[in-house]
Design a protein around this motif. Structure first.
Motif, PDB file in Angstrom:
ATOM      1  N   VAL A   1     -18.217  43.850 -11.022  1.00 18.41           N
ATOM      2  CA  VAL A   1     -17.097  44.706 -11.422  1.00 18.41           C
ATOM      3  C   VAL A   1     -16.903  44.615 -12.943  1.00 18.41           C
ATOM      4  O   VAL A   1     -16.709  45.632 -13.614  1.00 18.41           O
ATOM      5  CB  VAL A   1     -15.808  44.327 -10.659  1.00 18.41           C
ATOM      6  CG1 VAL A   1     -14.605  45.076 -11.206  1.00 18.41           C
ATOM      7  CG2 VAL A   1     -15.985  44.602  -9.169  1.00 18.41           C
ATOM      8  N   ALA A   2     -16.981  43.407 -13.487  1.00 15.13           N
ATOM      9  CA  ALA A   2     -16.846  43.240 -14.945  1.00 15.13           C
ATOM     10  C   ALA A   2     -17.952  43.992 -15.679  1.00 15.13           C
ATOM     11  O   ALA A   2     -17.693  44.668 -16.685  1.00 15.13           O
ATOM     12  CB  ALA A   2     -16.871  41.755 -15.304  1.00 15.13           C
ATOM     13  N   ALA A   3     -19.178  43.883 -15.180  1.00 12.21           N
ATOM     14  CA  ALA A   3     -20.310  44.554 -15.827  1.00 12.21           C
ATOM     15  C   ALA A   3     -20.140  46.068 -15.835  1.00 12.21           C
ATOM     16  O   ALA A   3     -20.430  46.723 -16.845  1.00 12.21           O
ATOM     17  CB  ALA A   3     -21.610  44.167 -15.125  1.00 12.21           C
ATOM     18  N   THR A   4     -19.630  46.629 -14.738  1.00 11.98           N
ATOM     19  CA  THR A   4     -19.444  48.084 -14.723  1.00 11.98           C
ATOM     20  C   THR A   4     -18.353  48.503 -15.702  1.00 11.98           C
ATOM     21  O   THR A   4     -18.473  49.546 -16.345  1.00 11.98           O
ATOM     22  CB  THR A   4     -19.110  48.613 -13.309  1.00 11.98           C
ATOM     23  OG1 THR A   4     -17.893  48.026 -12.852  1.00 11.98           O
ATOM     24  CG2 THR A   4     -20.232  48.327 -12.336  1.00 11.98           C
ATOM     25  N   GLY A   5     -17.314  47.687 -15.821  1.00 11.18           N
ATOM     26  CA  GLY A   5     -16.264  48.004 -16.791  1.00 11.18           C
ATOM     27  C   GLY A   5     -16.785  47.998 -18.213  1.00 11.18           C
ATOM     28  O   GLY A   5     -16.490  48.913 -19.001  1.00 11.18           O
ATOM     29  N   ILE A   6     -17.559  46.983 -18.547  1.00 16.51           N
ATOM     30  CA  ILE A   6     -18.133  46.893 -19.896  1.00 16.51           C
ATOM     31  C   ILE A   6     -19.091  48.054 -20.145  1.00 16.51           C
ATOM     32  O   ILE A   6     -19.080  48.671 -21.214  1.00 16.51           O
ATOM     33  CB  ILE A   6     -18.825  45.528 -20.090  1.00 16.51           C
ATOM     34  CG1 ILE A   6     -17.766  44.417 -20.061  1.00 16.51           C
ATOM     35  CG2 ILE A   6     -19.628  45.500 -21.382  1.00 16.51           C
ATOM     36  CD1 ILE A   6     -18.339  43.020 -19.907  1.00 16.51           C
ATOM     37  N   PHE A   7     -19.897  48.373 -19.136  1.00 14.17           N
ATOM     38  CA  PHE A   7     -20.823  49.502 -19.252  1.00 14.17           C
ATOM     39  C   PHE A   7     -20.053  50.798 -19.520  1.00 14.17           C
ATOM     40  O   PHE A   7     -20.400  51.563 -20.420  1.00 14.17           O
ATOM     41  CB  PHE A   7     -21.672  49.633 -17.980  1.00 14.17           C
ATOM     42  CG  PHE A   7     -22.500  50.877 -17.952  1.00 14.17           C
ATOM     43  CD1 PHE A   7     -23.692  50.953 -18.664  1.00 14.17           C
ATOM     44  CD2 PHE A   7     -22.079  51.994 -17.237  1.00 14.17           C
ATOM     45  CE1 PHE A   7     -24.454  52.113 -18.654  1.00 14.17           C
ATOM     46  CE2 PHE A   7     -22.820  53.155 -17.220  1.00 14.17           C
ATOM     47  CZ  PHE A   7     -24.018  53.221 -17.927  1.00 14.17           C
ATOM     48  N   HIS A   8     -19.006  51.042 -18.743  1.00 17.14           N
ATOM     49  CA  HIS A   8     -18.267  52.286 -18.907  1.00 17.14           C
ATOM     50  C   HIS A   8     -17.478  52.333 -20.215  1.00 17.14           C
ATOM     51  O   HIS A   8     -17.266  53.412 -20.766  1.00 17.14           O
ATOM     52  CB  HIS A   8     -17.373  52.546 -17.685  1.00 17.14           C
ATOM     53  CG  HIS A   8     -18.176  53.015 -16.524  1.00 17.14           C
ATOM     54  ND1 HIS A   8     -18.527  52.192 -15.491  1.00 17.14           N
ATOM     55  CD2 HIS A   8     -18.741  54.211 -16.257  1.00 17.14           C
ATOM     56  CE1 HIS A   8     -19.253  52.870 -14.630  1.00 17.14           C
ATOM     57  NE2 HIS A   8     -19.405  54.090 -15.074  1.00 17.14           N
ATOM     58  N   PHE A   9     -17.069  51.183 -20.719  1.00 14.53           N
ATOM     59  CA  PHE A   9     -16.469  51.167 -22.054  1.00 14.53           C
ATOM     60  C   PHE A   9     -17.519  51.584 -23.078  1.00 14.53           C
ATOM     61  O   PHE A   9     -17.246  52.390 -23.970  1.00 14.53           O
ATOM     62  CB  PHE A   9     -15.918  49.778 -22.396  1.00 14.53           C
ATOM     63  CG  PHE A   9     -15.432  49.685 -23.807  1.00 14.53           C
ATOM     64  CD1 PHE A   9     -14.244  50.289 -24.190  1.00 14.53           C
ATOM     65  CD2 PHE A   9     -16.167  49.003 -24.762  1.00 14.53           C
ATOM     66  CE1 PHE A   9     -13.801  50.221 -25.503  1.00 14.53           C
ATOM     67  CE2 PHE A   9     -15.732  48.923 -26.076  1.00 14.53           C
ATOM     68  CZ  PHE A   9     -14.543  49.538 -26.449  1.00 14.53           C
ATOM     69  N   GLY A  10     -18.724  51.040 -22.939  1.00 15.28           N
ATOM     70  CA  GLY A  10     -19.809  51.377 -23.860  1.00 15.28           C
ATOM     71  C   GLY A  10     -20.185  52.847 -23.849  1.00 15.28           C
ATOM     72  O   GLY A  10     -20.596  53.396 -24.875  1.00 15.28           O
ATOM     73  N   THR A  11     -20.042  53.493 -22.712  1.00 14.83           N
ATOM     74  CA  THR A  11     -20.376  54.919 -22.618  1.00 14.83           C
ATOM     75  C   THR A  11     -19.212  55.816 -23.009  1.00 14.83           C
ATOM     76  O   THR A  11     -19.369  57.038 -23.081  1.00 14.83           O
ATOM     77  CB  THR A  11     -20.817  55.296 -21.190  1.00 14.83           C
ATOM     78  OG1 THR A  11     -19.714  55.127 -20.300  1.00 14.83           O
ATOM     79  CG2 THR A  11     -22.009  54.483 -20.736  1.00 14.83           C
ATOM     80  N   GLY A  12     -18.031  55.231 -23.220  1.00 14.05           N
ATOM     81  CA  GLY A  12     -16.857  56.016 -23.579  1.00 14.05           C
ATOM     82  C   GLY A  12     -16.071  56.527 -22.380  1.00 14.05           C
ATOM     83  O   GLY A  12     -15.091  57.241 -22.541  1.00 14.05           O
ATOM     84  N   ALA A  13     -16.497  56.146 -21.182  1.00 14.74           N
ATOM     85  CA  ALA A  13     -15.812  56.610 -19.970  1.00 14.74           C
ATOM     86  C   ALA A  13     -14.566  55.787 -19.664  1.00 14.74           C
ATOM     87  O   ALA A  13     -13.790  56.165 -18.795  1.00 14.74           O
ATOM     88  CB  ALA A  13     -16.773  56.568 -18.784  1.00 14.74           C
TER      89      ALA A  13
END
Length: 125
Positions: free
Chosen positions: A83-95
């Motif tokens: 869950v943490a990894a998906t949050g960081i990923f989506h922050f990186g994509t601007g989502a």
């Protein structure tokens, strides 16, 4: 620590699932830059599994020390890391907004706590 962690996290997940179902916009407004109809739909669909995971944690809170209890805790630790990894990923994509980084830090802490609980519950050697 095991029972308290499982209990508190289980109740928290059931509450989050309730919010996802009843008022997904309230939850999404914390992390999503703009409300998207598809996001509300996805959040409502996710409500049942989130509540289910919370219920499983409540059921597992009193498991006796042993391999099964330890593996359940390791599994939940992995879930929080994911869950943490998906949050960081989506922050990186601007989502997702910067607020997701606070959530991700909390999720990493939960992953560590569940890892400690797994060590606490492992069978004696």
């Amino acid at each position: 620590m095991y029972a308290a962690l499982f209990s508190l996290t289980g109740v928290f997940l059931i509450a989050v699932g309730g919010v996802l179902f009843a008022a997904p916009e309230a939850y999404l407004s914390l992390y999503v830059p703009s409300d998207v109809a598809e996001a509300s739909f996805a959040a409502r669909r996710l409500a049942a599994p989130v509540c289910g995971l919370g219920g499983l944690l409540l059921l597992a809170r009193n498991l006796p020390t042993g391999a099964f209890a330890s593996r359940v805790a390791w599994l939940i630790s992995a879930v929080w890391l994911g869950v943490a990894a998906t949050g960081i990923f989506h922050f990186g994509t601007g989502a997702a907004t910067r607020a997701i980084l606070i959530a991700a830090a909390t999720e990493v802490i939960l992953a560590l706590l569940f890892g400690l609980a797994a060590l606490q519950k492992r069978p004696p050697r």
